[in-house]
Motif scaffolding. Sequence first.
Motif, PDB file in Angstrom:
ATOM      1  N   ILE A 265      -2.141  39.054  20.635  1.00 13.79           N
ATOM      2  CA  ILE A 265      -1.941  38.544  19.568  1.00 13.79           C
ATOM      3  C   ILE A 265      -1.693  39.826  18.654  1.00 13.79           C
ATOM      4  N   ALA A 266      -0.332  40.016  18.015  1.00 12.47           N
ATOM      5  CA  ALA A 266       0.063  41.261  17.270  1.00 12.47           C
ATOM      6  C   ALA A 266       0.984  40.856  16.122  1.00 12.47           C
ATOM      7  N   ASP A 267       1.628  41.736  15.673  1.00 10.36           N
ATOM      8  CA  ASP A 267       2.416  41.559  14.695  1.00 10.36           C
ATOM      9  C   ASP A 267       1.785  40.975  13.306  1.00 10.36           C
ATOM     10  N   PHE A 268       0.649  41.644  12.861  1.00  9.60           N
ATOM     11  CA  PHE A 268      -0.189  41.073  11.935  1.00  9.60           C
ATOM     12  C   PHE A 268       0.152  41.105  10.599  1.00  9.60           C
ATOM     13  N   ARG A 269       1.055  42.224  10.356  1.00  6.26           N
ATOM     14  CA  ARG A 269       1.378  42.797   8.936  1.00  6.26           C
ATOM     15  C   ARG A 269       2.501  41.763   8.166  1.00  6.26           C
ATOM     16  N   ARG A 270       3.394  41.429   8.913  1.00 13.81           N
ATOM     17  CA  ARG A 270       4.616  40.855   8.308  1.00 13.81           C
ATOM     18  C   ARG A 270       4.374  39.545   7.593  1.00 13.81           C
ATOM     19  N   LYS A 271       3.659  38.825   8.319  1.00 11.61           N
ATOM     20  CA  LYS A 271       3.634  37.411   7.639  1.00 11.61           C
ATOM     21  C   LYS A 271       3.029  37.703   6.147  1.00 11.61           C
ATOM     22  N   ASP A 272       1.891  38.622   6.145  1.00 10.79           N
ATOM     23  CA  ASP A 272       1.528  38.970   4.615  1.00 10.79           C
ATOM     24  C   ASP A 272       2.795  39.227   3.627  1.00 10.79           C
ATOM     25  N   MET A 273       3.568  40.141   4.153  1.00  9.74           N
ATOM     26  CA  MET A 273       4.618  40.715   3.557  1.00  9.74           C
ATOM     27  C   MET A 273       5.607  39.760   2.948  1.00  9.74           C
ATOM     28  N   ALA A 274       5.935  38.705   4.075  1.00  5.24           N
ATOM     29  CA  ALA A 274       6.777  37.556   3.701  1.00  5.24           C
ATOM     30  C   ALA A 274       6.561  36.845   2.555  1.00  5.24           C
ATOM     31  N   TYR A 275       4.969  36.884   2.101  1.00  7.21           N
ATOM     32  CA  TYR A 275       4.604  36.056   0.881  1.00  7.21           C
ATOM     33  C   TYR A 275       4.292  37.032  -0.218  1.00  7.21           C
ATOM     34  N   GLY A 276       4.974  38.231  -0.135  1.00  4.27           N
ATOM     35  CA  GLY A 276       5.096  39.037  -1.280  1.00  4.27           C
ATOM     36  C   GLY A 276       3.941  40.022  -0.889  1.00  4.27           C
ATOM     37  N   GLY A 277       3.207  40.239  -0.169  1.00  7.59           N
ATOM     38  CA  GLY A 277       2.079  40.975   0.065  1.00  7.59           C
ATOM     39  C   GLY A 277       2.338  42.445   0.386  1.00  7.59           C
ATOM     40  N   GLN A 278       1.435  43.277   0.390  1.00  9.36           N
ATOM     41  CA  GLN A 278       1.808  44.748   0.963  1.00  9.36           C
ATOM     42  C   GLN A 278       1.454  44.814   2.566  1.00  9.36           C
ATOM     43  N   GLY A 279       1.193  44.168   3.205  1.00  6.09           N
ATOM     44  CA  GLY A 279       0.668  43.899   4.704  1.00  6.09           C
ATOM     45  C   GLY A 279      -0.262  44.806   4.885  1.00  6.09           C
ATOM     46  N   ALA A 280      -1.112  45.331   4.007  1.00  2.00           N
ATOM     47  CA  ALA A 280      -2.089  46.225   4.319  1.00  2.00           C
ATOM     48  C   ALA A 280      -2.940  46.510   2.854  1.00  2.00           C
ATOM     49  N   PRO A 281      -4.189  46.726   3.022  1.00  2.00           N
ATOM     50  CA  PRO A 281      -4.950  46.988   4.371  1.00  2.00           C
ATOM     51  C   PRO A 281      -5.192  45.596   4.836  1.00  2.00           C
ATOM     52  N   LEU A 282      -5.512  45.406   6.178  1.00  2.00           N
ATOM     53  CA  LEU A 282      -5.633  44.142   6.941  1.00  2.00           C
ATOM     54  C   LEU A 282      -7.236  44.139   7.221  1.00  2.00           C
ATOM     55  N   VAL A 283      -7.914  44.951   7.004  1.00  2.00           N
ATOM     56  CA  VAL A 283      -9.207  45.058   7.569  1.00  2.00           C
ATOM     57  C   VAL A 283     -10.324  44.453   6.436  1.00  2.00           C
ATOM     58  N   PRO A 284      -9.899  44.301   5.296  1.00  2.00           N
ATOM     59  CA  PRO A 284     -10.900  43.691   4.207  1.00  2.00           C
ATOM     60  C   PRO A 284     -11.590  42.403   4.536  1.00  2.00           C
ATOM     61  N   ALA A 285     -10.610  41.427   5.160  1.00  2.00           N
ATOM     62  CA  ALA A 285     -11.192  40.068   5.385  1.00  2.00           C
ATOM     63  C   ALA A 285     -12.285  40.140   6.696  1.00  2.00           C
ATOM     64  N   PHE A 286     -12.148  41.258   7.560  1.00  2.00           N
ATOM     65  CA  PHE A 286     -13.032  41.377   8.641  1.00  2.00           C
ATOM     66  C   PHE A 286     -14.429  42.056   7.655  1.00  2.00           C
ATOM     67  N   HIS A 287     -13.941  42.943   7.163  1.00  2.00           N
ATOM     68  CA  HIS A 287     -15.200  43.586   6.353  1.00  2.00           C
ATOM     69  C   HIS A 287     -16.166  42.475   5.519  1.00  2.00           C
TER      70      HIS A 287
END
Length: 364
Positions: A130-152
């Motif tokens: 499972i990879a390419d984690f950032r671009r879905k968020d960017m498709a909906y107008g997000g920065q695609g980063a940082p990704l770790v806060p949901a885990f934190h």
Amino acid sequence: MQPKLYIGIMSGTSLDGIDLVLVSFNSPKLSLLCSKLVPFPASLQGELRLLAEPGNNEVERIGPVENQLAECYAIGVQQLLKQANYQPEQISAIGCHGQTIRHRPSQPQPFTVQLGNMHLLAALTGIRVIADFRRKDMAYGGQGAPLVPAFHQAVFAKLGQNRAVVNIGGIANISLLNADGTTTGYDTGPGNCLMDDWVSLHRQLPFDKDGAFSAEGKLLPDLLQHLLEDNYFQQSAPKSTGREYFHLGWLQQRLSGQEAAADVQRTLCRFTATSIAKALQRPNLTEVYICGGGVYHPLLMADLQQLLGPATVQSSSVAGIEPDWVEAIAFAWLAQAFDRQLPGNVPAVTGARKACVLGVEYRP
């Protein structure tokens, strides 16, 4: 119910190597079963550093690098499984971040590029990726980063307490875990990247071990203020950045050339600490957990404690996760979130219009 096993792979902007973890998920708990650092071959590390900044004939250079990365990731997976005494068929999936060489979320046509041939990684390991984690968020107008806060949020947050998690890799990012259960965060700017580049230039060392070079110098207040005047620090969140912005050339443009090298290193240490501390200035912050390579820089940790007191600044190990492995575990967590069809982004962090399931599946 048998716990599910996931491998997390992270190679970050510090370019020091590949972090791999084997994690057992027995919802909602996780256990770190095994971990491993695989250094980059020197030739690959050098090519990745060059690709992190604009250069010539990048497309021709990227192709081989993507395959080399996949091969290095696969070797790491094989070594990890051998060390832990597990077989590929026992692993649910690999969550792999890939290697970021460009992150441009604020352009008219935003984009982000993480290298790594994930089809090849799946083929070499026999494990779903499972990879390419950032671009879905960017498709909906997000920065695609940082990704770790949901885990934190999932592993460090505690209702009724204002906590923060700071990852200090090449770039530093924060997760603000608020007492009411909400989470915000963003990239604060350079973590270790400028300090690493400067000590490499002047001492031919990959990083400032134990902060020894920084400790030789004295703080240059005027330079510190000049660095903090960069437009990035004036922008409001959500925001994210990378090595393509904060690099040695960026620093050298802001120097007179008369500064002692050790004084610049000391000031860069304080610069990282100050940019992080300014982002964390809020009432009733009680605990700050540090992960990433910056946790091993004594002067940086002392600067953070001085700037953030009375909040306590300590390693994430105090909260039960060793600082070297937090981000790799986060990508194992994102892979299992993909399998469970759970959102992996936090819109309040990235600016995306909605919470999304992140990732793309690659089957062997």
